[in-house]
Design a protein around this motif. Sequence first.
Motif, PDB file in Angstrom:
ATOM      1  N   PRO A 102       0.289  15.345   1.448  1.00  0.00           N
ATOM      2  CA  PRO A 102      -0.432  14.197   1.995  1.00  0.00           C
ATOM      3  C   PRO A 102      -0.035  13.927   3.449  1.00  0.00           C
ATOM      4  O   PRO A 102       1.005  14.389   3.915  1.00  0.00           O
ATOM      5  N   ALA A 103      -0.897  13.160   4.121  1.00  0.00           N
ATOM      6  CA  ALA A 103      -0.598  12.704   5.475  1.00  0.00           C
ATOM      7  C   ALA A 103      -0.951  11.225   5.546  1.00  0.00           C
ATOM      8  O   ALA A 103      -1.981  10.802   5.026  1.00  0.00           O
ATOM      9  N   LEU A 104      -0.100  10.457   6.203  1.00  0.00           N
ATOM     10  CA  LEU A 104      -0.279   9.001   6.277  1.00  0.00           C
ATOM     11  C   LEU A 104      -0.254   8.544   7.721  1.00  0.00           C
ATOM     12  O   LEU A 104       0.586   8.987   8.512  1.00  0.00           O
ATOM     13  N   PHE A 105      -1.189   7.651   8.057  1.00  0.00           N
ATOM     14  CA  PHE A 105      -1.139   6.993   9.356  1.00  0.00           C
ATOM     15  C   PHE A 105      -1.108   5.493   9.117  1.00  0.00           C
ATOM     16  O   PHE A 105      -1.944   4.957   8.388  1.00  0.00           O
ATOM     17  N   ASP A 106      -0.125   4.836   9.712  1.00  0.00           N
ATOM     18  CA  ASP A 106       0.039   3.392   9.566  1.00  0.00           C
ATOM     19  C   ASP A 106      -0.515   2.719  10.819  1.00  0.00           C
ATOM     20  O   ASP A 106       0.105   2.771  11.885  1.00  0.00           O
ATOM     21  N   LYS A 107      -1.681   2.114  10.681  1.00  0.00           N
ATOM     22  CA  LYS A 107      -2.315   1.463  11.833  1.00  0.00           C
ATOM     23  C   LYS A 107      -1.491   0.295  12.352  1.00  0.00           C
ATOM     24  O   LYS A 107      -1.573  -0.045  13.536  1.00  0.00           O
ATOM     25  N   SER A 108      -0.730  -0.331  11.497  1.00  0.00           N
ATOM     26  CA  SER A 108       0.032  -1.514  11.909  1.00  0.00           C
ATOM     27  C   SER A 108       1.223  -1.163  12.791  1.00  0.00           C
ATOM     28  O   SER A 108       1.718  -2.010  13.535  1.00  0.00           O
ATOM     29  N   THR A 109       1.697   0.064  12.723  1.00  0.00           N
ATOM     30  CA  THR A 109       2.836   0.484  13.536  1.00  0.00           C
ATOM     31  C   THR A 109       2.496   1.611  14.493  1.00  0.00           C
ATOM     32  O   THR A 109       3.288   1.915  15.395  1.00  0.00           O
ATOM     33  N   GLY A 110       1.341   2.257  14.290  1.00  0.00           N
ATOM     34  CA  GLY A 110       0.987   3.417  15.107  1.00  0.00           C
ATOM     35  C   GLY A 110       1.785   4.656  14.761  1.00  0.00           C
ATOM     36  O   GLY A 110       1.827   5.613  15.546  1.00  0.00           O
ATOM     37  N   VAL A 111       2.397   4.672  13.583  1.00  0.00           N
ATOM     38  CA  VAL A 111       3.273   5.762  13.170  1.00  0.00           C
ATOM     39  C   VAL A 111       2.521   6.719  12.257  1.00  0.00           C
ATOM     40  O   VAL A 111       1.827   6.302  11.327  1.00  0.00           O
ATOM     41  N   ARG A 112       2.658   8.019  12.512  1.00  0.00           N
ATOM     42  CA  ARG A 112       2.177   9.040  11.580  1.00  0.00           C
ATOM     43  C   ARG A 112       3.347   9.482  10.722  1.00  0.00           C
ATOM     44  O   ARG A 112       4.493   9.547  11.189  1.00  0.00           O
ATOM     45  N   VAL A 113       3.087   9.793   9.468  1.00  0.00           N
ATOM     46  CA  VAL A 113       4.136  10.255   8.566  1.00  0.00           C
ATOM     47  C   VAL A 113       3.590  11.433   7.776  1.00  0.00           C
ATOM     48  O   VAL A 113       2.536  11.318   7.144  1.00  0.00           O
ATOM     49  N   PHE A 114       4.277  12.548   7.822  1.00  0.00           N
ATOM     50  CA  PHE A 114       3.885  13.692   7.003  1.00  0.00           C
ATOM     51  C   PHE A 114       5.101  14.217   6.253  1.00  0.00           C
ATOM     52  O   PHE A 114       6.235  13.891   6.608  1.00  0.00           O
ATOM     53  N   GLU A 115       4.840  14.995   5.220  1.00  0.00           N
ATOM     54  CA  GLU A 115       5.779  15.428   4.193  1.00  0.00           C
ATOM     55  C   GLU A 115       5.934  14.284   3.192  1.00  0.00           C
ATOM     56  O   GLU A 115       6.274  13.158   3.538  1.00  0.00           O
ATOM     57  N   SER A 116       5.664  14.589   1.931  1.00  0.00           N
ATOM     58  CA  SER A 116       5.600  13.556   0.897  1.00  0.00           C
ATOM     59  C   SER A 116       6.909  12.785   0.760  1.00  0.00           C
ATOM     60  O   SER A 116       6.898  11.560   0.581  1.00  0.00           O
ATOM     61  N   GLY A 117       8.033  13.461   0.853  1.00  0.00           N
ATOM     62  CA  GLY A 117       9.309  12.765   0.754  1.00  0.00           C
ATOM     63  C   GLY A 117       9.513  11.803   1.906  1.00  0.00           C
ATOM     64  O   GLY A 117      10.036  10.691   1.727  1.00  0.00           O
ATOM     65  N   ALA A 118       9.098  12.206   3.102  1.00  0.00           N
ATOM     66  CA  ALA A 118       9.220  11.328   4.266  1.00  0.00           C
ATOM     67  C   ALA A 118       8.321  10.099   4.116  1.00  0.00           C
ATOM     68  O   ALA A 118       8.686   8.993   4.515  1.00  0.00           O
ATOM     69  N   ILE A 119       7.134  10.288   3.529  1.00  0.00           N
ATOM     70  CA  ILE A 119       6.229   9.162   3.320  1.00  0.00           C
ATOM     71  C   ILE A 119       6.836   8.167   2.333  1.00  0.00           C
ATOM     72  O   ILE A 119       6.803   6.949   2.550  1.00  0.00           O
ATOM     73  N   LEU A 120       7.401   8.671   1.231  1.00  0.00           N
ATOM     74  CA  LEU A 120       8.051   7.770   0.272  1.00  0.00           C
ATOM     75  C   LEU A 120       9.186   7.000   0.938  1.00  0.00           C
ATOM     76  O   LEU A 120       9.336   5.786   0.722  1.00  0.00           O
ATOM     77  N   LEU A 121       9.987   7.670   1.724  1.00  0.00           N
ATOM     78  CA  LEU A 121      11.102   7.010   2.388  1.00  0.00           C
ATOM     79  C   LEU A 121      10.594   5.988   3.404  1.00  0.00           C
ATOM     80  O   LEU A 121      11.136   4.877   3.502  1.00  0.00           O
ATOM     81  N   TYR A 122       9.554   6.326   4.140  1.00  0.00           N
ATOM     82  CA  TYR A 122       8.972   5.397   5.114  1.00  0.00           C
ATOM     83  C   TYR A 122       8.485   4.123   4.422  1.00  0.00           C
ATOM     84  O   TYR A 122       8.772   3.003   4.869  1.00  0.00           O
ATOM     85  N   LEU A 123       7.745   4.294   3.342  1.00  0.00           N
ATOM     86  CA  LEU A 123       7.212   3.131   2.636  1.00  0.00           C
ATOM     87  C   LEU A 123       8.329   2.313   1.994  1.00  0.00           C
ATOM     88  O   LEU A 123       8.277   1.072   1.993  1.00  0.00           O
ATOM     89  N   ALA A 124       9.343   2.981   1.447  1.00  0.00           N
ATOM     90  CA  ALA A 124      10.460   2.266   0.839  1.00  0.00           C
ATOM     91  C   ALA A 124      11.192   1.418   1.873  1.00  0.00           C
ATOM     92  O   ALA A 124      11.597   0.282   1.599  1.00  0.00           O
ATOM     93  N   GLU A 125      11.352   1.967   3.074  1.00  0.00           N
ATOM     94  CA  GLU A 125      12.047   1.219   4.120  1.00  0.00           C
ATOM     95  C   GLU A 125      11.156   0.147   4.734  1.00  0.00           C
ATOM     96  O   GLU A 125      11.622  -0.952   5.059  1.00  0.00           O
ATOM     97  N   LYS A 126       9.878   0.426   4.871  1.00  0.00           N
ATOM     98  CA  LYS A 126       8.951  -0.555   5.446  1.00  0.00           C
ATOM     99  C   LYS A 126       8.877  -1.806   4.564  1.00  0.00           C
ATOM    100  O   LYS A 126       8.903  -2.940   5.070  1.00  0.00           O
ATOM    101  N   PHE A 127       8.792  -1.586   3.238  1.00  0.00           N
ATOM    102  CA  PHE A 127       8.626  -2.714   2.319  1.00  0.00           C
ATOM    103  C   PHE A 127       9.929  -3.119   1.630  1.00  0.00           C
ATOM    104  O   PHE A 127       9.934  -4.066   0.852  1.00  0.00           O
TER     105      PHE A 127
END
Length: 278
Positions: free
Chosen positions: A98-123
């Motif tokens: 998967p690939a994720l783009f967060d419009k609220s931060t302007g951050v792109r996140v790729f690699e599924s593990g990195a996305i999980l970690l990004y979301l865990a830290e964001k929320f």
Amino acid sequence: MTYTPPKVWTWDSESGGKFASINRPIAGATHDKDLLVGKHPLQLHSLATPNGVKVTVMLEELLAKGYAADYDAWFIDINEGDQFSSGFVDVNPNSKIPALFDKSTGVRVFESGAILLYLAEKFRAFLPRDIEGRTETLNWLFWLQGSAPYLGGGFGHFYAYAPEKFEYPINRFAMEAKRQLDVLNQQLEDNRYLAGDEYTIADMATAPWYGALVKGLVYDAAEFLDVESYENVNRWANDVFARPAFQRGKMVNRTWGEPHEQLRERHDAADFDGVPKK
């Protein structure tokens, strides 16, 4: 017939069995096409493979807990080369879902593990904040990221997808798949979840791979690997798969299986209401 590698490998033809058309030895975009953008801050471009399911499960779990994690999940057809569009490559230069783009931060996140970690830290959710709990969770998250390629690209490919079956690679990767299942089985003997008593991103990452394996949902290899013998993994898989958010998450960006298992795209919670009942 024994294969003798050439002195210099060249890409003369597609190879790789079922997924040959999506494999190539070069990176970058093959065509210009912008990604679609929805109304929510989180824009996910994915497919309901095990790696894609990790993220949609995480998002549904966040929403179930009341976090403001609403998202648009756009369908990426990897067999049609959507992952090689210029828009997708801008978000993920590796051209994998998967690939994720967060419009609220302007951050792109790729690699599924990195996305999980990004979301865990964001929320600040599904990742313990104490150093011991956080580290144990990340131990298992990174274990999954390192181990799953041997299960999917190794065992799954040669057992289920390769154009011909060969004893050596199937034996090699079956041994590794069973070793990995034993690692999980031993860890889960005295732990409800992978990192302890708390459900975390480590479980969300691992269940779409090894949970699906012991439940006979991938590779048609349950009997071959004797998955029933891993009792602790089965108990854990049943627990995780029974979660309503997990059930919703594994439907998103899915276009195969039974009609009640499919939701091609998700742009609103009400989209699940249109899915046929089982």
